[in-house]
Design a protein around this motif. Sequence first.
Motif, mmCIF file in Angstrom:
data_model
loop_
_atom_site.group_PDB
_atom_site.id
_atom_site.type_symbol
_atom_site.label_atom_id
_atom_site.label_comp_id
_atom_site.label_asym_id
_atom_site.label_seq_id
_atom_site.Cartn_x
_atom_site.Cartn_y
_atom_site.Cartn_z
ATOM 1 N N LEU A 56 0.826 -1.207 0.000
ATOM 2 C CA LEU A 56 0.000 0.000 0.000
ATOM 3 C C LEU A 56 0.862 1.260 0.000
ATOM 4 O O LEU A 56 0.563 2.233 -0.715
ATOM 5 C CB LEU A 56 -0.929 -0.011 1.218
ATOM 6 C CG LEU A 56 -1.966 -1.146 1.257
ATOM 7 C CD1 LEU A 56 -2.755 -1.096 2.561
ATOM 8 C CD2 LEU A 56 -2.912 -1.054 0.067
ATOM 9 N N LEU A 57 1.922 1.237 0.803
ATOM 10 C CA LEU A 57 2.815 2.390 0.852
ATOM 11 C C LEU A 57 3.555 2.578 -0.460
ATOM 12 O O LEU A 57 3.768 3.709 -0.901
ATOM 13 C CB LEU A 57 3.821 2.222 1.989
ATOM 14 C CG LEU A 57 3.240 2.365 3.393
ATOM 15 C CD1 LEU A 57 4.238 1.885 4.424
ATOM 16 C CD2 LEU A 57 2.870 3.806 3.671
ATOM 17 N N GLY A 58 3.955 1.478 -1.076
ATOM 18 C CA GLY A 58 4.623 1.576 -2.365
ATOM 19 C C GLY A 58 3.741 2.247 -3.394
ATOM 20 O O GLY A 58 4.179 3.134 -4.136
ATOM 21 N N ILE A 59 2.477 1.852 -3.436
ATOM 22 C CA ILE A 59 1.533 2.462 -4.382
ATOM 23 C C ILE A 59 1.371 3.949 -4.102
ATOM 24 O O ILE A 59 1.393 4.783 -5.012
ATOM 25 C CB ILE A 59 0.171 1.740 -4.313
ATOM 26 C CG1 ILE A 59 0.314 0.301 -4.822
ATOM 27 C CG2 ILE A 59 -0.880 2.495 -5.114
ATOM 28 C CD1 ILE A 59 -0.912 -0.556 -4.594
ATOM 29 N N LYS A 60 1.225 4.292 -2.821
ATOM 30 C CA LYS A 60 1.047 5.705 -2.462
ATOM 31 C C LYS A 60 2.273 6.536 -2.814
ATOM 32 O O LYS A 60 2.155 7.635 -3.353
ATOM 33 C CB LYS A 60 0.732 5.846 -0.968
ATOM 34 C CG LYS A 60 0.675 7.316 -0.531
ATOM 35 C CD LYS A 60 0.194 7.509 0.862
ATOM 36 C CE LYS A 60 0.275 8.966 1.293
ATOM 37 N NZ LYS A 60 -0.286 9.909 0.309
#
Length: 251
Positions: free
Chosen positions: A236-240
């Motif tokens: 999720l953090l990578g996408i953000k």
Amino acid sequence: MLQDPSFYLVSVPAVLLYGVAKGGFGGAVAILAVPLMALLMPPAQAAAILLPILVVMDMVVIYSYRGQFDALALRLLLPGALLGLLAGYLLADAVNEAMMRLLVGFVALIFGVQTLIGWLSSLGKEHNRWSATFIGALSGFTSFSIHAGGPPFAMYLLPKRLPPLIYVGTSGLFFAVVNLIKLPAYYALGQLCTENLWYSLALMPIAPLGVLLGRRLVQLSNPPNYYKIISLFLVLLGIKLIFDGYQEFLS
């Protein structure tokens, strides 16, 4: 800004979130704190305000997880981290935050996905000096710039499948050293000004609360689920971060 309710509306959740992450529950999610505070202030100021708070959190983590750490991992990772911190300091005026977010975002996304679905699960289980030096340097560099050292650190340590308490204790000691070294460097760059230190002091009481809550959540989780949660946060953090970096790159 201390009299502005929006400062607390944004900063209190950011510090609490970072504390929970520092306490060990979904550690990489701490990377959201700077972007959250950046809704109200420049990212560099948000990072400067957070740094003294992170040092206090590190002390609470070290005390809470005393004696629980992987000494070999620290010996292998810290020399590279020192090189990364030095590079971060020397390149402080030239660092493009958009590119930094894209780099960390892609690392977090790729590693999180492969961990969740089991690709290359047999790799990285043993300590390796060269990979530890490289990842330690990447962690130190991204930590200096935007307090985003968590995903590279997790990329090295997650495959070792340490017990959750050992994993968090190792992370706590690693980032305690990293953040203490960042203090004089931030001061030399003029980022630890009196105004920012007052903001840090106002938010400081929240620091131990978040860490203790994170520790409690770690104690209630079992190892397989714990590592799945961290890997999901990495995705999720990578996408953000990729989205944020792309937006900044275009602006």
